[in-house]
Design an enzyme around this catalytic site. Structure first.
Site, PDB file in Angstrom:
ATOM      1  N   CYS A  43       0.987  -0.948  -0.100  1.00 16.86           N
ATOM      2  CA  CYS A  43      -0.333   0.053  -0.473  1.00 16.86           C
ATOM      3  C   CYS A  43       0.654   1.295   0.236  1.00 16.86           C
ATOM      4  O   CYS A  43       0.854   2.183  -1.077  1.00 16.86           O
ATOM      5  CB  CYS A  43      -1.329   0.203   1.503  1.00 16.86           C
ATOM      6  SG  CYS A  43      -2.028   1.142   1.352  1.00 16.86           S
ATOM      7  N   THR A 145       1.171 -11.313   4.993  1.00 13.48           N
ATOM      8  CA  THR A 145       2.325 -10.940   3.869  1.00 13.48           C
ATOM      9  C   THR A 145       1.457 -10.421   3.469  1.00 13.48           C
ATOM     10  O   THR A 145       2.469  -9.980   2.087  1.00 13.48           O
ATOM     11  CB  THR A 145       3.013 -12.656   4.055  1.00 13.48           C
ATOM     12  OG1 THR A 145       1.510 -13.388   3.697  1.00 13.48           O
ATOM     13  CG2 THR A 145       4.290 -12.704   4.996  1.00 13.48           C
ATOM     14  N   GLY A 146       0.394 -10.538   2.546  1.00 14.07           N
ATOM     15  CA  GLY A 146      -0.006  -9.430   2.045  1.00 14.07           C
ATOM     16  C   GLY A 146       0.549 -10.316  -0.056  1.00 14.07           C
ATOM     17  O   GLY A 146      -0.001 -11.843   0.529  1.00 14.07           O
ATOM     18  N   ALA A 183      -8.958  -4.348 -17.567  1.00 10.84           N
ATOM     19  CA  ALA A 183      -9.880  -3.701 -16.410  1.00 10.84           C
ATOM     20  C   ALA A 183     -10.600  -3.335 -15.182  1.00 10.84           C
ATOM     21  O   ALA A 183     -11.814  -3.055 -14.753  1.00 10.84           O
ATOM     22  CB  ALA A 183     -11.232  -3.410 -18.037  1.00 10.84           C
ATOM     23  N   GLY A 187      -5.408  -1.163 -13.301  1.00 11.03           N
ATOM     24  CA  GLY A 187      -5.160  -1.190 -14.644  1.00 11.03           C
ATOM     25  C   GLY A 187      -5.924   0.151 -14.687  1.00 11.03           C
ATOM     26  O   GLY A 187      -5.388   1.106 -15.951  1.00 11.03           O
ATOM     27  N   GLU A 189      -6.701   2.905 -13.015  1.00  7.73           N
ATOM     28  CA  GLU A 189      -6.361   4.350 -12.460  1.00  7.73           C
ATOM     29  C   GLU A 189      -4.578   4.183 -13.428  1.00  7.73           C
ATOM     30  O   GLU A 189      -4.364   5.807 -13.807  1.00  7.73           O
ATOM     31  CB  GLU A 189      -5.372   3.681 -10.922  1.00  7.73           C
ATOM     32  CG  GLU A 189      -7.150   3.393 -10.041  1.00  7.73           C
ATOM     33  CD  GLU A 189      -7.207   3.466  -8.596  1.00  7.73           C
ATOM     34  OE1 GLU A 189      -7.565   3.739  -7.909  1.00  7.73           O
ATOM     35  OE2 GLU A 189      -5.631   3.578  -8.096  1.00  7.73           O
ATOM     36  N   VAL A 239      -6.286 -11.667 -24.600  1.00  8.77           N
ATOM     37  CA  VAL A 239      -4.962 -11.675 -24.338  1.00  8.77           C
ATOM     38  C   VAL A 239      -4.142 -13.286 -24.204  1.00  8.77           C
ATOM     39  O   VAL A 239      -3.449 -13.721 -22.663  1.00  8.77           O
ATOM     40  CB  VAL A 239      -3.890 -10.494 -23.330  1.00  8.77           C
ATOM     41  CG1 VAL A 239      -2.815 -10.664 -23.626  1.00  8.77           C
ATOM     42  CG2 VAL A 239      -4.714  -9.534 -23.375  1.00  8.77           C
ATOM     43  N   HIS A 319      -7.548  -0.690   3.771  1.00 12.02           N
ATOM     44  CA  HIS A 319      -8.947  -0.835   5.137  1.00 12.02           C
ATOM     45  C   HIS A 319      -9.081  -2.115   5.240  1.00 12.02           C
ATOM     46  O   HIS A 319      -9.919  -2.372   6.772  1.00 12.02           O
ATOM     47  CB  HIS A 319      -9.297   0.060   4.783  1.00 12.02           C
ATOM     48  CG  HIS A 319     -10.221   0.059   3.292  1.00 12.02           C
ATOM     49  ND1 HIS A 319      -9.941   0.093   2.060  1.00 12.02           N
ATOM     50  CD2 HIS A 319     -11.601   0.263   2.855  1.00 12.02           C
ATOM     51  CE1 HIS A 319     -10.629   0.259   1.670  1.00 12.02           C
ATOM     52  NE2 HIS A 319     -12.532  -0.354   1.590  1.00 12.02           N
ATOM     53  N   HIS A 442     -25.237  23.349   2.856  1.00 16.00           N
ATOM     54  CA  HIS A 442     -25.096  23.511   1.491  1.00 16.00           C
ATOM     55  C   HIS A 442     -24.197  25.500   0.822  1.00 16.00           C
ATOM     56  O   HIS A 442     -24.074  25.147   2.104  1.00 16.00           O
ATOM     57  CB  HIS A 442     -26.880  24.207   1.001  1.00 16.00           C
ATOM     58  CG  HIS A 442     -27.035  24.627  -0.036  1.00 16.00           C
ATOM     59  ND1 HIS A 442     -27.360  23.994  -0.882  1.00 16.00           N
ATOM     60  CD2 HIS A 442     -26.918  26.124  -0.856  1.00 16.00           C
ATOM     61  CE1 HIS A 442     -27.026  24.539  -2.406  1.00 16.00           C
ATOM     62  NE2 HIS A 442     -27.202  26.136  -1.254  1.00 16.00           N
TER      63      HIS A 442
HETATM   64  C1  LIG Z   1      -0.779   0.212  -7.616  1.00 14.01           C
HETATM   65  C2  LIG Z   1      -1.827  -0.546  -6.172  1.00 14.01           C
HETATM   66  C3  LIG Z   1      -2.709   0.131  -6.459  1.00 14.01           C
HETATM   67  C4  LIG Z   1      -3.629  -0.350  -5.197  1.00 14.01           C
HETATM   68  N1  LIG Z   1      -4.269   1.202  -4.341  1.00 14.01           N
HETATM   69  C5  LIG Z   1      -5.571   0.141  -3.222  1.00 14.01           C
HETATM   70  C6  LIG Z   1      -6.224   2.029  -2.952  1.00 14.01           C
HETATM   71  O1  LIG Z   1      -6.292   2.771  -3.212  1.00 14.01           O
HETATM   72  N2  LIG Z   1      -6.215   1.111  -2.183  1.00 14.01           N
HETATM   73  C7  LIG Z   1      -6.728   0.205  -1.607  1.00 14.01           C
HETATM   74  O2  LIG Z   1      -7.739  -0.319  -0.307  1.00 14.01           O
HETATM   75  N3  LIG Z   1      -6.124  -0.750  -1.944  1.00 14.01           N
HETATM   76  C8  LIG Z   1      -5.612  -0.735  -2.560  1.00 14.01           C
HETATM   77  N4  LIG Z   1      -4.905  -1.228  -3.232  1.00 14.01           N
HETATM   78  C9  LIG Z   1      -4.242  -2.496  -2.848  1.00 14.01           C
HETATM   79  C10 LIG Z   1      -3.403  -2.460  -1.010  1.00 14.01           C
HETATM   80  O3  LIG Z   1      -2.509  -1.993  -1.528  1.00 14.01           O
HETATM   81  C11 LIG Z   1      -3.870  -3.988  -0.583  1.00 14.01           C
HETATM   82  O4  LIG Z   1      -4.964  -4.593  -0.610  1.00 14.01           O
HETATM   83  C12 LIG Z   1      -2.900  -3.841   0.608  1.00 14.01           C
HETATM   84  O5  LIG Z   1      -1.222  -3.390   0.325  1.00 14.01           O
HETATM   85  C13 LIG Z   1      -3.259  -5.448   1.571  1.00 14.01           C
HETATM   86  O6  LIG Z   1      -2.286  -5.257   3.092  1.00 14.01           O
HETATM   87  P1  LIG Z   1      -1.629  -6.347   3.608  1.00 14.01           P
HETATM   88  O7  LIG Z   1      -1.099  -5.883   4.398  1.00 14.01           O
HETATM   89  O8  LIG Z   1      -2.778  -7.717   3.184  1.00 14.01           O
HETATM   90  O9  LIG Z   1      -0.321  -6.652   2.876  1.00 14.01           O
HETATM   91  P2  LIG Z   1       1.016  -5.880   1.707  1.00 14.01           P
HETATM   92  O10 LIG Z   1       0.774  -4.070   2.054  1.00 14.01           O
HETATM   93  O11 LIG Z   1       1.020  -6.867   0.532  1.00 14.01           O
HETATM   94  O12 LIG Z   1       1.857  -6.122   3.127  1.00 14.01           O
HETATM   95  C14 LIG Z   1       2.424  -7.233   3.499  1.00 14.01           C
HETATM   96  C15 LIG Z   1       3.990  -6.903   3.272  1.00 14.01           C
HETATM   97  O13 LIG Z   1       4.676  -7.921   4.267  1.00 14.01           O
HETATM   98  C16 LIG Z   1       5.416  -8.420   3.434  1.00 14.01           C
HETATM   99  N5  LIG Z   1       6.393  -9.660   3.661  1.00 14.01           N
HETATM  100  C17 LIG Z   1       5.603 -10.524   2.603  1.00 14.01           C
HETATM  101  N6  LIG Z   1       6.016 -11.901   2.991  1.00 14.01           N
HETATM  102  C18 LIG Z   1       7.069 -11.911   4.751  1.00 14.01           C
HETATM  103  C19 LIG Z   1       7.878 -12.847   4.335  1.00 14.01           C
HETATM  104  N7  LIG Z   1       7.590 -13.786   4.822  1.00 14.01           N
HETATM  105  N8  LIG Z   1       8.384 -12.130   5.858  1.00 14.01           N
HETATM  106  C20 LIG Z   1       8.652 -10.712   6.065  1.00 14.01           C
HETATM  107  N9  LIG Z   1       7.864  -9.721   5.253  1.00 14.01           N
HETATM  108  C21 LIG Z   1       7.030 -10.437   4.512  1.00 14.01           C
HETATM  109  C22 LIG Z   1       5.794  -7.664   2.182  1.00 14.01           C
HETATM  110  O14 LIG Z   1       6.843  -7.145   2.092  1.00 14.01           O
HETATM  111  C23 LIG Z   1       4.784  -6.430   2.593  1.00 14.01           C
HETATM  112  O15 LIG Z   1       5.476  -5.070   2.591  1.00 14.01           O
HETATM  113  C24 LIG Z   1      -3.581  -1.210  -3.969  1.00 14.01           C
HETATM  114  C25 LIG Z   1      -2.456  -2.560  -4.690  1.00 14.01           C
HETATM  115  C26 LIG Z   1      -1.583  -1.611  -6.142  1.00 14.01           C
HETATM  116  C27 LIG Z   1      -0.593  -3.077  -5.775  1.00 14.01           C
END
Ligand SMILES: Cc1cc2nc3c(=O)[nH]c(=O)nc-3n(C[C@H](O)[C@H](O)[C@H](O)COP(=O)(O)OP(=O)(O)OC[C@H]3O[C@@H](n4cnc5c(N)ncnc54)[C@H](O)[C@@H]3O)c2cc1C
Length: 463
Positions: A43, A145-146, A183, A187, A189, A239, A319, A442
């Site tokens: 994020c 870990t996202g 889309a 994509g 944004e 694609v 969020h 307003h």
């Molecule tokens: C271009 C883009 C735009 C986005 N815009 C929005 C938006 O406007 N609004 C919105 O709500 N969401 C948006 N998102 C999605 C949002 O970024 C994710 O939903 C959010 O970051 C998820 O949070 P998280 O904490 O689950 O994981 P992440 O933010 O992915 O964080 C996970 C972290 O874990 C770390 N990690 C992974 N494995 C390990 C490990 N084994 N050991 C140590 N560290 C590790 C990674 O390095 C990373 O820093 C966007 C995503 C992208 C790619």
């Protein structure tokens, strides 16, 4: 360092870092393991924040070039300083990721730099960049870990011309022709960013609509508006391949002429990050997509191991990850914690913005729920007229019998902020009439929400 903790969080994205801070506030002894030097996850580093910085900058550039004349402001010689724009984005990311480091210090969260692997219940081994390892022992482990970009067969990512959102946040020059595969939110944004800066942008989508999953009426209107801005769409198009060809790239689409271009952005979705986490060894169950399976309390099947955010089921939103992080550590510390998934908004930060909360008309029809709908156009709102942003509409869906709000879908200026009001109303179980009877300043864009709520009842005033 004392290596004994109440909670070790793996991953410092919005899910993990917020969970770590909340846990520390609840008096747990917490460590947060993150492999990247900067905290904040996808994020803050390569997602929400840098993309919004570029969306704002490119919008201002485009407005200065094309829209200010309508306000009686003549601007000549507007030029793009792309390096300056990218620097502003990087500065914003640095400030915010630095802010998380500050919050860790302030709340007493121990930050551990390195790759975390679960070596057994209550054991996390961290390997740093230079190969050194340390073992943390803990009562609880939270996997946060996202996710990372989903690959697509035939698309040869080269980290440069054929890349992901991460590359598209830092192109060193404006592409002549950019092909976006997918889309969805990301994509659209990033396609909008480069289209505003002068690129020809073609968005190729497998489904026959943009923003699959979003309310169809809203999606159709969004496509019309984005096309008017200059984005071109190839829908229902599969694609087959994307590869380098000379200085540029070629994208092959089933049954169509290949497209020559100079940049390809693959944006067809994201997959949970679980590689090298030790899940199989410890016996943590995973779903088909590789996601960590959890129950309603974010517990995996292994006692003491929890998971939240993009790595589990549900929408991949910052969020949503934050709410889950807070609920999860509150459950660990107090036994109580809850996420209201029904009132989590989602926003596409194009211009105008597109925002939704709750259920779409299609979902309500499918569930056989009788609903009524009220909608109101921005073109009939005084503030929207005054600021020259009259495109779009608000739609509120309410239960036909009880009037309880079931969903809201907004396309229009600042929709991402306007949706918050409806999300709060839904969280409190409000009816459309509750929203309609609340006084709205307003002239404000928020009056469009009030009027749509009125329209769901006896009728709007200003149309
Ligand atoms: C271009 C883009 C735009 C986005 N815009 C929005 C938006 O406007 N609004 C919105 O709500 N969401 C948006 N998102 C999605 C949002 O970024 C994710 O939903 C959010 O970051 C998820 O949070 P998280 O904490 O689950 O994981 P992440 O933010 O992915 O964080 C996970 C972290 O874990 C770390 N990690 C992974 N494995 C390990 C490990 N084994 N050991 C140590 N560290 C590790 C990674 O390095 C990373 O820093 C966007 C995503 C992208 C790619």
């Amino acid at each position: 360092m004392d290596q004994q903790f109440d909670l070790v969080v793996i991953g410092a994205g919005p899910g993990g870092y917020v969970a770590a801070i909340r846990a520390a506030q609840l008096k747990l002894k917490v460590a947060c393991v993150e492999s990247e030097a900067r905290l904040g996850g996808t994020c803050l580093r390569v997602g929400c924040i840098p993309s919004k910085a570029l969306l704002e900058a490119s919008h201002q550039y485009h407005a200065a070039k094309h829209d200010l004349g309508a306000f009686g402001i003549e601007v000549k010689g507007v030029e793009l300083n792309l390096a300056g724009m990218l620097k502003k984005k990087t500065d914003t990311v640095e400030q915010l990721t630095g802010g998380v480091a500050h919050l860790f210090k302030k709340n007493g969260v121990t930050r551990v730099l390195g790759h975390g692997k679960i070596a057994g219940p209550g054991k996390v081994v961290v390997t740093s960049g230079d190969g050194k390892t340390e073992e943390l022992t803990t009562k609880n482990i939270l996997i946060a870990t996202g996710s990372s970009v989903a690959k697509l067969a035939g698309v040869e990512l080269d980290g440069d011309r054929i890349g992901t959102s991460t590359e598209a946040l830092s192109y060193p020059e404006v592409p002549k022709h950019m092909v976006v595969i997918g889309a969805g939110v990301i994509g659209l944004e990033l396609g909008s960013v480069w289209q505003r800066l002068g690129a020809k942008v073609t968005v190729v989508e497998y489904f026959d609509r943009i923003l699959p999953g979003m309310d169809t009426e809203l999606g159709t209107l969004a496509k019309r508006i984005l096309e008017k801005q200059g984005l071109s769409f190839k829908l229902g198009a599969r694609v087959k391949a994307a590869r380098r060809s000379g200085d540029g790239c070629v994208v092959e689409i089933e049954g169509q002429e290949p497209i020559q271009c100079d940049r390809v952005l693959l944006a067809t979705g994201r997959v949970p990050n679980t590689d090298g986490l030790g899940l199989a060894e410890v016996g943590v169950a995973q779903g088909k997509r590789g996601d960590v399976i959890v129950d309603d309390h974010f517990r995996t099947n292994v006692p003491g191991i929890y998971a939240i955010g993009d790595v589990i089921r549900g929408a991949m939103l910052a969020h949503k990850a934050e709410e889950e992080g807070i609920a999860c550590v509150e459950l660990i510390a107090t036994g109580y914690g809850h996420v209201d998934y029904n009132s989590i908004p989602s926003v596409v930060y194009t211009h105008p913005e597109i925002a939704s909360v709750g259920r779409s008309e299609e979902q309500l029809k499918e569930a056989g729920i009788a609903y009524k709908k009220g909608s109101f156009p921005f073109s009939a709102n005084g503030r929207a007229k005054a600021i020259g942003n009259t495109e779009g509409r608000v739609k509120i869906l309410a239960d036909a019998k009880t009037d309880r709000i079931l969903g809201a879908h907004i396309i229009g200026h600042a929709a991402g902020d306007l949706i918050a009001e409806v999300a709060v109303a839904m969280a409190f179980g409000a009816s459309a009439e509750d929203l309609a009877r609340a006084s709205h300043a307003h002239p404000s864009l928020a009056e469009t929400v009030k009027e749509a709520a009125l329209a769901a009842g006896d009728g709007a005033i200003h149309i």
